[in-house]
Design a protein around this motif. Sequence first.
Motif, PDB file in Angstrom:
ATOM      1  N   ALA A 236       0.837  -1.207   0.000  1.00 32.82           N
ATOM      2  CA  ALA A 236       0.000   0.000   0.000  1.00 32.82           C
ATOM      3  C   ALA A 236       0.866   1.248   0.000  1.00 32.82           C
ATOM      4  O   ALA A 236       0.607   2.207  -0.737  1.00 32.82           O
ATOM      5  CB  ALA A 236      -0.928  -0.011   1.214  1.00 32.82           C
ATOM      6  N   LEU A 239       2.995   1.433  -3.466  1.00 33.78           N
ATOM      7  CA  LEU A 239       2.177   1.670  -4.659  1.00 33.78           C
ATOM      8  C   LEU A 239       1.171   2.805  -4.469  1.00 33.78           C
ATOM      9  O   LEU A 239       0.397   3.096  -5.385  1.00 33.78           O
ATOM     10  CB  LEU A 239       1.434   0.386  -5.041  1.00 33.78           C
ATOM     11  N   ARG A 240       1.172   3.407  -3.270  1.00 35.17           N
ATOM     12  CA  ARG A 240       0.274   4.516  -2.961  1.00 35.17           C
ATOM     13  C   ARG A 240      -1.180   4.117  -3.175  1.00 35.17           C
ATOM     14  O   ARG A 240      -1.943   4.774  -3.893  1.00 35.17           O
ATOM     15  CB  ARG A 240       0.635   5.748  -3.795  1.00 35.17           C
ATOM     16  N   LEU A 241      -1.525   2.999  -2.557  1.00 27.65           N
ATOM     17  CA  LEU A 241      -2.877   2.459  -2.663  1.00 27.65           C
ATOM     18  C   LEU A 241      -3.502   2.377  -1.280  1.00 27.65           C
ATOM     19  O   LEU A 241      -2.789   2.240  -0.266  1.00 27.65           O
ATOM     20  CB  LEU A 241      -2.847   1.055  -3.275  1.00 27.65           C
ATOM     21  N   PRO A 242      -4.822   2.394  -1.196  1.00 29.71           N
ATOM     22  CA  PRO A 242      -5.478   2.178   0.100  1.00 29.71           C
ATOM     23  C   PRO A 242      -5.175   0.766   0.606  1.00 29.71           C
ATOM     24  O   PRO A 242      -5.287  -0.203  -0.171  1.00 29.71           O
ATOM     25  CB  PRO A 242      -6.970   2.337  -0.216  1.00 29.71           C
ATOM     26  N   GLU A 245      -7.663  -1.914  -0.328  1.00 28.85           N
ATOM     27  CA  GLU A 245      -7.641  -2.392  -1.708  1.00 28.85           C
ATOM     28  C   GLU A 245      -6.566  -3.462  -1.894  1.00 28.85           C
ATOM     29  O   GLU A 245      -6.784  -4.475  -2.563  1.00 28.85           O
ATOM     30  CB  GLU A 245      -7.395  -1.227  -2.672  1.00 28.85           C
ATOM     31  N   VAL A 246      -5.410  -3.231  -1.290  1.00 31.07           N
ATOM     32  CA  VAL A 246      -4.338  -4.225  -1.361  1.00 31.07           C
ATOM     33  C   VAL A 246      -4.768  -5.508  -0.669  1.00 31.07           C
ATOM     34  O   VAL A 246      -4.533  -6.613  -1.171  1.00 31.07           O
ATOM     35  CB  VAL A 246      -3.045  -3.665  -0.733  1.00 31.07           C
ATOM     36  N   GLY A 276      -3.618  -7.238  -9.558  1.00 28.85           N
ATOM     37  CA  GLY A 276      -3.353  -5.805  -9.505  1.00 28.85           C
ATOM     38  C   GLY A 276      -3.553  -5.145 -10.844  1.00 28.85           C
ATOM     39  O   GLY A 276      -4.092  -4.008 -10.928  1.00 28.85           O
ATOM     40  N   ALA A 279      -7.137  -4.703 -11.419  1.00 29.28           N
ATOM     41  CA  ALA A 279      -7.682  -3.654 -10.556  1.00 29.28           C
ATOM     42  C   ALA A 279      -7.224  -2.261 -10.971  1.00 29.28           C
ATOM     43  O   ALA A 279      -7.647  -1.267 -10.371  1.00 29.28           O
ATOM     44  CB  ALA A 279      -7.281  -3.909  -9.100  1.00 29.28           C
ATOM     45  N   TRP A 281      -3.989  -1.144 -10.998  1.00 28.20           N
ATOM     46  CA  TRP A 281      -2.821  -0.608 -10.294  1.00 28.20           C
ATOM     47  C   TRP A 281      -1.792  -0.099 -11.312  1.00 28.20           C
ATOM     48  O   TRP A 281      -1.657  -0.643 -12.418  1.00 28.20           O
ATOM     49  CB  TRP A 281      -2.166  -1.688  -9.432  1.00 28.20           C
ATOM     50  N   SER A 282      -1.071   0.933 -10.927  1.00 25.73           N
ATOM     51  CA  SER A 282       0.000   1.472 -11.789  1.00 25.73           C
ATOM     52  C   SER A 282       1.266   0.647 -11.580  1.00 25.73           C
ATOM     53  O   SER A 282       2.034   0.897 -10.664  1.00 25.73           O
ATOM     54  CB  SER A 282       0.254   2.950 -11.452  1.00 25.73           C
TER      55      SER A 282
END
Length: 283
Positions: A236, A239-242, A245-246, A276, A279, A281-282
């Motif tokens: 998280a 990857l700067r994700l919530p 979500e991860v 990912g 979903a 993800w970058s």
Amino acid sequence: MAAPVPTAAGRALGSLGLQPRKGLGQHFLVAPAVLERIADAADIGPADTVVEVGPGLGALTEVLARRARRVVALELDAALCEALRVHFADRPNVSIVHADALSVPLDDVVPAGEPYKMVGNLPYYAATAIVRRFLEAAHKPAVVVATVQREVAQGMASPEGKRGLLGVATQFYGAPRIAFTVRPGSFHPPPKVTSAVVRIDVHGAPPVDVPSEAAFFALVRAGFAAPRKQLRGGLAHALRLPPAEVERALAACGVDPSRRAETLSMHEWAALCRAGTEAGWSL
């Protein structure tokens, strides 16, 4: 204290007016039994083309040339390159190329489509980069046999459950195993560390299904950015994700969010990469 007795390698360098260059990480492998074992580890035979990286004084080149159909030796040191060309001038199956193994176009070394093996006593500072360059190349060798620092070899061949970033990066492309270790006294000058010869049997295709190699390694690097963290928080953050979500993606792959990166199998990394990517993800 008595002066050290010159070694054969030292005398050879002296005759050329040369000294080992620290900037190039030069530790010349000179023990005859070790040189033969390296050729054995690579199963060098009369049909083989061998790309040797870092021939140095040519001791391993001699062994390879005796066994192989053709040897192309890449040497970065210009002075050593000239000395090697003189020494092997009467060996039509040996080519000495003044080149950096990290940048030379490999199709200029071995024609595209021609099978080859890569063998080398690699400088410690560049060993992983050189191995990675050959594994990632479009024109890959069938086998890599490299002399590297023992800890690097152990990282490449690390088992499932204790597999770090180097192990994942190596095993995505091939199956590594440590053939044997090499004592410092087998080199001139002796290094301060123990070395190991690692053999990597290169895969014809990746062992797992991933959307792209770039996405796979972006995810793996993110996972190991904070290797002591649990995957949920580490991924998280990287990857700067919530975190939620991860956690959902990990759960969908059957991976406990509290696990750490080194515990994941190659198939679990691949499943998470697919999840990912789906979903958004970058990676």
